[in-house]
Design a protein around this motif. Sequence first.
Motif, mmCIF file in Angstrom:
data_model
loop_
_atom_site.group_PDB
_atom_site.id
_atom_site.type_symbol
_atom_site.label_atom_id
_atom_site.label_comp_id
_atom_site.label_asym_id
_atom_site.label_seq_id
_atom_site.Cartn_x
_atom_site.Cartn_y
_atom_site.Cartn_z
ATOM 1 N N ALA A 1 32.214 -0.680 -4.589
ATOM 2 C CA ALA A 1 32.634 -0.095 -5.864
ATOM 3 C C ALA A 1 32.690 1.428 -5.765
ATOM 4 N N SER A 2 31.723 2.012 -5.082
ATOM 5 C CA SER A 2 31.676 3.465 -4.915
ATOM 6 C C SER A 2 32.891 3.968 -4.139
ATOM 7 N N LYS B 1 27.507 7.182 -11.591
ATOM 8 C CA LYS B 1 27.884 8.173 -12.579
ATOM 9 C C LYS B 1 26.613 8.855 -13.051
ATOM 10 N N GLN C 1 35.767 2.555 -3.832
ATOM 11 C CA GLN C 1 36.992 2.380 -4.608
ATOM 12 C C GLN C 1 37.175 3.512 -5.612
ATOM 13 N N VAL C 2 36.085 3.954 -6.241
ATOM 14 C CA VAL C 2 36.171 5.089 -7.151
ATOM 15 C C VAL C 2 36.431 6.374 -6.378
ATOM 16 N N ASP D 1 34.590 7.174 -14.751
ATOM 17 C CA ASP D 1 34.553 6.257 -15.889
ATOM 18 C C ASP D 1 34.584 4.797 -15.464
ATOM 19 N N ASN D 2 35.154 4.520 -14.294
ATOM 20 C CA ASN D 2 35.227 3.136 -13.802
ATOM 21 C C ASN D 2 34.057 2.772 -12.896
ATOM 22 N N MET D 3 33.084 3.669 -12.770
ATOM 23 C CA MET D 3 31.933 3.418 -11.909
ATOM 24 C C MET D 3 30.918 2.555 -12.657
ATOM 25 N N PRO D 4 30.621 1.357 -12.149
ATOM 26 C CA PRO D 4 29.716 0.452 -12.869
ATOM 27 C C PRO D 4 28.228 0.747 -12.674
ATOM 28 N N ASP E 1 39.906 7.988 -5.648
ATOM 29 C CA ASP E 1 40.612 8.826 -6.625
ATOM 30 C C ASP E 1 40.166 10.283 -6.577
ATOM 31 N N GLU F 1 36.061 13.930 -10.256
ATOM 32 C CA GLU F 1 36.308 12.557 -10.680
ATOM 33 C C GLU F 1 35.310 12.185 -11.781
#
Length: 304
Positions: A77-78, A216, A80-81, A143-146, A84, A140
Amino acid sequence: MEKNTGGLPEKVLDWVLRQFSPTAAFDSAAQLKGSTSSTLFRISLWVENSTENYVIRLLDNQEWLEEEPDLAIHEAASLQVAEDAPVPTPEVIAIDETGIECGIPAVLMTMQDGAVDLKPSDMESWLNQLAESLVKIHQEAGDNMPYDYFPYNDPNTIEFPSWSRVPEYWKRAIKIVAGSRPPVKECFIHRDYHPANVLWKNGRVSGIVDWVNACKGPAGVDVAHCRWNLAILYGVDAANGFLQAYQRYASDFLYDPYWDLRTLIDILGGPPEVYAGWADFGVTGLTDDMMEERLDKYVVSLLE
């Protein structure tokens, strides 16, 4: 002919090959130096008539897995964020979330070009680029970081650093961190940003690696984490030089020493020791006594 797997388990190699086309073939593998919390391998494959390099992280630290069993998912997940953010980072190829394929959880990713440089010939330029790259990460929003930031140690229950020669400063530091934390605007943070996780090529930053702790949170956490690493590697002046460089690149950053103190409390839990990975990158001659002395000097500089 026997494969040169460099100690990479055969079942892991089989899983890696299954992530590519049937024509992909194994070339070589070698364990990468410097990692102490997991095992990393470089894997070279023949893919469509060219040699491609990849990295696999084997999450074999059982204590860490017991605390965070979703580490493979977390790093994926990290990354993938991080795609950007305007910094060079690995790309996820595949994960073995529970270790059902590899025997232990694993993350397969592309390999970044370059090497760790802990003995820079131009310290000012090196610190500037280290800071500039971190500012780019913090651009960055995440906001999409879970995953969200959380501190590692509770200042109300932390073991006091009995090794310190300046205990009154540590008492003040712990008291400050036990109070309220300053309000901040959060962003995407690496959470383990330090010189051994930054790659260089031809005098320029070529990659940021080791994203398994990203989340985040406050930008000051990353700045502070890098600063204490610099303080024990090179001294307080290097830590201050990095902060000054970061502030130049991030004009809207409001520095608060609370986060420096917070990260220091997070690393308490026994006498400080020389990080074993540094020797792999050519840094020798450091002692545990030096680590204690430099951490004391650093906490004094923060509070004075």
